[in-house]
Design a protein around this motif. Sequence first.
Motif, PDB file in Angstrom:
ATOM      1  N   ASP A  29       0.834  -1.195   0.000  1.00  0.00           N
ATOM      2  CA  ASP A  29       0.000   0.000   0.000  1.00  0.00           C
ATOM      3  C   ASP A  29       0.872   1.248   0.000  1.00  0.00           C
ATOM      4  N   LYS A  30       0.416   2.258  -0.716  1.00  0.00           N
ATOM      5  CA  LYS A  30       1.047   3.561  -0.642  1.00  0.00           C
ATOM      6  C   LYS A  30      -0.013   4.591  -0.321  1.00  0.00           C
ATOM      7  N   ASN A  31       0.297   5.460   0.621  1.00  0.00           N
ATOM      8  CA  ASN A  31      -0.614   6.536   0.955  1.00  0.00           C
ATOM      9  C   ASN A  31      -0.401   7.648  -0.056  1.00  0.00           C
ATOM     10  N   SER A  32      -1.443   8.040  -0.742  1.00  0.00           N
ATOM     11  CA  SER A  32      -1.292   9.040  -1.795  1.00  0.00           C
ATOM     12  C   SER A  32      -2.149  10.248  -1.517  1.00  0.00           C
ATOM     13  N   SER A  33      -1.789  11.346  -2.082  1.00  0.00           N
ATOM     14  CA  SER A  33      -2.581  12.562  -1.969  1.00  0.00           C
ATOM     15  C   SER A  33      -2.686  13.193  -3.341  1.00  0.00           C
ATOM     16  N   GLY A  34      -3.715  13.982  -3.520  1.00  0.00           N
ATOM     17  CA  GLY A  34      -3.924  14.612  -4.812  1.00  0.00           C
ATOM     18  C   GLY A  34      -4.551  15.969  -4.642  1.00  0.00           C
ATOM     19  N   SER A  35      -4.941  16.585  -5.742  1.00  0.00           N
ATOM     20  CA  SER A  35      -5.454  17.940  -5.673  1.00  0.00           C
ATOM     21  C   SER A  35      -6.935  17.998  -5.352  1.00  0.00           C
ATOM     22  N   ASP A  36      -7.726  17.041  -5.835  1.00  0.00           N
ATOM     23  CA  ASP A  36      -9.161  17.097  -5.624  1.00  0.00           C
ATOM     24  C   ASP A  36      -9.509  16.699  -4.201  1.00  0.00           C
ATOM     25  N   ASN A 376     -11.278  -6.265  -5.342  1.00  0.00           N
ATOM     26  CA  ASN A 376     -10.468  -5.071  -5.099  1.00  0.00           C
ATOM     27  C   ASN A 376     -10.162  -4.862  -3.613  1.00  0.00           C
ATOM     28  N   TYR A 377      -9.704  -5.935  -2.953  1.00  0.00           N
ATOM     29  CA  TYR A 377      -9.364  -5.801  -1.542  1.00  0.00           C
ATOM     30  C   TYR A 377      -8.046  -6.513  -1.247  1.00  0.00           C
ATOM     31  N   ASP A 378      -7.406  -6.075  -0.181  1.00  0.00           N
ATOM     32  CA  ASP A 378      -6.204  -6.722   0.331  1.00  0.00           C
ATOM     33  C   ASP A 378      -6.550  -7.477   1.609  1.00  0.00           C
ATOM     34  N   ILE A 379      -5.802  -8.521   1.876  1.00  0.00           N
ATOM     35  CA  ILE A 379      -5.926  -9.280   3.117  1.00  0.00           C
ATOM     36  C   ILE A 379      -4.717  -8.932   3.986  1.00  0.00           C
ATOM     37  N   LEU A 380      -4.974  -8.387   5.155  1.00  0.00           N
ATOM     38  CA  LEU A 380      -3.912  -8.005   6.075  1.00  0.00           C
ATOM     39  C   LEU A 380      -3.880  -8.984   7.238  1.00  0.00           C
ATOM     40  N   LEU A 381      -2.713  -9.510   7.533  1.00  0.00           N
ATOM     41  CA  LEU A 381      -2.538 -10.407   8.672  1.00  0.00           C
ATOM     42  C   LEU A 381      -1.731  -9.679   9.735  1.00  0.00           C
ATOM     43  N   TRP A 382      -2.351  -9.492  10.877  1.00  0.00           N
ATOM     44  CA  TRP A 382      -1.719  -8.804  11.992  1.00  0.00           C
ATOM     45  C   TRP A 382      -1.609  -9.753  13.173  1.00  0.00           C
ATOM     46  N   ASN A 383      -0.615  -9.539  14.033  1.00  0.00           N
ATOM     47  CA  ASN A 383      -0.560 -10.274  15.286  1.00  0.00           C
ATOM     48  C   ASN A 383      -1.771  -9.907  16.145  1.00  0.00           C
ATOM     49  N   THR A 384      -2.307 -10.880  16.831  1.00  0.00           N
ATOM     50  CA  THR A 384      -3.471 -10.621  17.667  1.00  0.00           C
ATOM     51  C   THR A 384      -3.117 -10.142  19.064  1.00  0.00           C
ATOM     52  N   GLY A 385      -1.927 -10.501  19.550  1.00  0.00           N
ATOM     53  CA  GLY A 385      -1.570 -10.163  20.919  1.00  0.00           C
ATOM     54  C   GLY A 385      -2.264 -11.022  21.958  1.00  0.00           C
ATOM     55  N   SER A 386      -2.983 -12.049  21.517  1.00  0.00           N
ATOM     56  CA  SER A 386      -3.748 -12.883  22.439  1.00  0.00           C
ATOM     57  C   SER A 386      -2.833 -13.698  23.343  1.00  0.00           C
ATOM     58  N   THR A 670      -9.492  -7.273   6.262  1.00  0.00           N
ATOM     59  CA  THR A 670      -9.519  -6.967   4.835  1.00  0.00           C
ATOM     60  C   THR A 670      -9.835  -5.491   4.646  1.00  0.00           C
ATOM     61  N   LYS A 671      -9.306  -4.914   3.559  1.00  0.00           N
ATOM     62  CA  LYS A 671      -9.598  -3.510   3.255  1.00  0.00           C
ATOM     63  C   LYS A 671      -9.619  -3.297   1.746  1.00  0.00           C
ATOM     64  N   ASN A 672     -10.466  -2.394   1.312  1.00  0.00           N
ATOM     65  CA  ASN A 672     -10.508  -1.991  -0.085  1.00  0.00           C
ATOM     66  C   ASN A 672      -9.162  -1.386  -0.483  1.00  0.00           C
ATOM     67  N   ARG A 673      -8.687  -1.708  -1.671  1.00  0.00           N
ATOM     68  CA  ARG A 673      -7.372  -1.232  -2.095  1.00  0.00           C
ATOM     69  C   ARG A 673      -7.319   0.272  -2.318  1.00  0.00           C
ATOM     70  N   ASP A 674      -8.476   0.911  -2.415  1.00  0.00           N
ATOM     71  CA  ASP A 674      -8.504   2.366  -2.567  1.00  0.00           C
ATOM     72  C   ASP A 674      -8.417   3.086  -1.226  1.00  0.00           C
ATOM     73  N   LEU A 675      -8.508   2.341  -0.131  1.00  0.00           N
ATOM     74  CA  LEU A 675      -8.508   2.929   1.211  1.00  0.00           C
ATOM     75  C   LEU A 675      -7.071   3.059   1.703  1.00  0.00           C
ATOM     76  N   GLN A 676      -6.665   4.267   2.062  1.00  0.00           N
ATOM     77  CA  GLN A 676      -5.279   4.549   2.426  1.00  0.00           C
ATOM     78  C   GLN A 676      -5.132   4.982   3.890  1.00  0.00           C
ATOM     79  N   ASN A 677      -3.881   5.021   4.335  1.00  0.00           N
ATOM     80  CA  ASN A 677      -3.497   5.320   5.716  1.00  0.00           C
ATOM     81  C   ASN A 677      -3.905   4.221   6.686  1.00  0.00           C
ATOM     82  N   VAL A 678      -4.237   3.043   6.167  1.00  0.00           N
ATOM     83  CA  VAL A 678      -4.474   1.871   7.002  1.00  0.00           C
ATOM     84  C   VAL A 678      -3.137   1.139   7.125  1.00  0.00           C
ATOM     85  N   PRO A 679      -2.631   0.907   8.327  1.00  0.00           N
ATOM     86  CA  PRO A 679      -1.309   0.295   8.445  1.00  0.00           C
ATOM     87  C   PRO A 679      -1.310  -1.177   8.067  1.00  0.00           C
TER      88      PRO A 679
END
Length: 715
Positions: A29-36, A376-386, A670-679
Motif C-alpha cells: 500500500d502507498k498513501n497518496s494525496s492529490g489535488s481534488d 479489489n481488496y487486500d488481506i492483512l494479517l496482523w498479530n493478535t496479541g492474544s 480486509t480492506k478496499n485497495r482504494d482505502l489509504q493510511n491503514v497500516p
Amino acid sequence: MSITRRGLLSGAALAAGSALLYGCSSGSDKNSSGSDNSGSGNSGDTDASTTSAKKGDATKPVARPTSFQESPALKGKGLPPVDQRLPKNPYVIPHRWTGAGKYGGKLQMVVFGTTGAANASSVAEFFYGSSLLRFLNDGLDIGPGLVDQWSANDDTTQWTLHFREGMKWSDGHPFTVDDVLFWWEDMVLPGHDALVPPASNVSGSGKLVTMHKTDDNTLTLTWDTPAPLFPDELATWVNGPGGNGPIWVLPKHYLKQFHPKYNKKVGKDWDVTGGLWEQKADFKRNPDLPTMNGYKCKTFDNNNGITLERNPYYYVINTNGDQLPYIDQMQFTMQQKAETILLQIQQGTVDYCHGRFNNITLGDVSTLSSKKDSGNYDILLWNTGSGTGDMFFFNYDYIAKDEKYGKLIRDPRLVRAISYGWDRKTTQKTLYFGTGELTTGTLGTATAEFHADPDGPQSYKQWRDAYNSYDPAKAKSLLAELGLKDVNGDGYVEFPDGSKLTIDVPYSADIGKDGAAKDDQLVSDMKKIGLRMLRVPIAPSAFADEWTSGSLMSHTNWEASNAGTILGAPAWLLPVSNSYWAPLEASWFTYTGTGKNETELDVAPIKRHPPRMKPDAGGPIEKLTSLYNQAISESDEMKRNQLVWQMIKIHVEEGPFFLGSTANYQGVTTKNRDLQNVPTAGNLALGGDINDWEAPSPAMYDPECWYWTNPEQHS
C-alpha cells in the motif's frame, strides 16, 4: 507529555505454520494525496511498506501546523472557521505510516451480531476521541488525548490533568472539567449509585479518589496511597458515552435534562443500564447526543445498523494541518451470518473488515484469496496479541449457586485435568493454522511485566507451560484423586457419591466459528478422559446477565489479551470485573469504598443487589487482591513487577483460573485497495495488537485519518 513504557518489549511475530497466510498479507500500500478534495498535501506520499512504528515514537514532539484545512463538505454550513473550531493545541496524529489524504466518500462496514445495533460494542473500538489518554504503537507508548499534559507529585498520590484549551463538543458547546465531574459526582459517588467507580479511582487502601477543579481545563486527583499507574489506566479501553470502559466524560449541558438531580420529572429510580438514559447517552444511537469522537450519529436502526457522520469540531488533525476525519461518513450494517459477510467481502461491498468483529478467521483466508483481485481488496494479517486464543474458564463463584459443583470447581485438580486432556496442538493446527504458540493461557504476550528484567520472561514461560502438555493419563489420574470414577460403566466419571457429573458449557447462541469448533473439540477431548461436558445454548441477550449474577457454570468464546502493564487492565489477573472468572467476588471488589458491601449481609450472595460475595479468608482471590493493592500503590517499578510476578505464581500454584490453547496467533483484516493510511503489520511496532479491547483496535490506528484515493467513487 508522553510516557514510554519501560521494560524490554519484543515486537517479533511468532513463527507461522502456513506460507499461504503470509502470502496473502499485502505490504504494497502507498498513501497518496492529490489535488481534488485534498488538504494542503504538504506531507507528500508515504510508503507504508517501509515506514514502521517503533517504541518511543509517541514521545517525540509533533510540530503544530501553522495553518489548518477542513473538508469542503463543511463549507456553507454556517460553522465558525476551522481554526476557531479547533482547540488552542490540537492533537496531531503521530503515526509514521500516514500521509496527507483527501476528503470525501463513505466507508461501508459490517458488524456481526444477533442482538441489534444497540449492542454492537465493537463499533466503539474504532473511536478513541473521548479518551483522556491513548495507547500508541501497539500499546508500547501512552500519548495524549483529551488531556494534553499530565503530571504527578513526587509520590504519585496526586495527578494533575490539563485538558486541551478550547475543545468543543460536536454541537459547538465548550468542553470543560465539569463534563468529567458530572460523571464522577452525579453518577459514581454515593448518592445516585448509578455507576461503580473504575479501578483507577480506588486506592490501594480501598478509598475513592477525590477530584478538585482548578479551572475549566485543569483537574487534580488525589489518592491516600500512591497511584503510579494512573496514566496506563486512563489510556485503557474506550471512554465516553457508548464506549466499553469507564465513561469519564459526559456532555453535561445535554444529558443533565435526563438526570434526576437536574430534572425533577426524572424519577429517582432511574436506570443507566436501560430506559431513556441508556438511549440518550449512547453516541452510536442518539443523533442529538454531542460527542468528542471524530464521528457522530447520523441515523440509527437497531435492526439494520448505524450511520455516523463527521464531527466538525473534532480536535484531531494530520501533520499538515488537515482537520480529521477525511471520510465523510461511516456505515456499520448489521449482519447475523458470517457466511454472508464473507460473501460481501468477496463481492467488494465491504470496504473494511476487522476480522474478529465479524467472525472472519484464518480458515477463511483461502476463500478470500480467490476473489481479492475481482473484489479489489487486500488481506492483512496482523498479530493478535492474544494470550490464550479461544478460551475456557469456570465460574469460580459457582459455589454460591450449587455448593456440590462449586467445591469441585474450586479444586484446582479439576481444571488441571481438563487442561491436560485438551489436545492443544490440534486446536492450534485446525483453528490457527500453526501460527502462534501453545499455552496454558496467560495475559497477552506483549504484557510489559512478561518482558521486564530479570524474572519477567521466566515468569511468563512458567505460566504458559504450567499445564499445556497433552497428557490424558495424567488427566485421568487427577480425576481419580478427586474421587471421580465411572460407577455405571457409561464411560463417564460420576461424583464420589455416585451421582451424575456434567460440566455445563453454556455459550451465547451467536458464538463465533472458532469458538464453536474449539468447544466441539473440547467436549470430544474430555470424553476421552471420562469427563462429560455438555454445550448449553443461551440467548445472546441473556448471557451477560446470567453470567454476572453467578448463574452459569463456565464460560467460553473469549480470549485474554492486553497491552502494556497487567495492572492497567488487571481483570484476567484478579477479579475486578464481574464479566470474568469470579463474577461475584469481582462485584464485591468494585463496590469497595462505596458502602454497598456493608448492606444485605444477611442475604445469600447470589440474591444480593447486585449479586456479590466476599473472598474467602486466605484464599487465592484474597491473596491476589492484597498483592494488587500493594502493587498499584508501589512507585518503584522493580518492586511493582515483583508483586505482579507473585500474583502470576498464584495462578500457577493455585490455578489455573482460565485456560487457553494458542497465544499470539494471526488475525485477519480486509480492506478496499482504494482505502489509504491503514497500516500493515510491517508498520506496527509489534506487528499488530488487534484483538485487544483494553488497547482498543483499530482506534489505536486512528481510522479518522483513513481516506479514499478516489472519494468520488465511494460516495
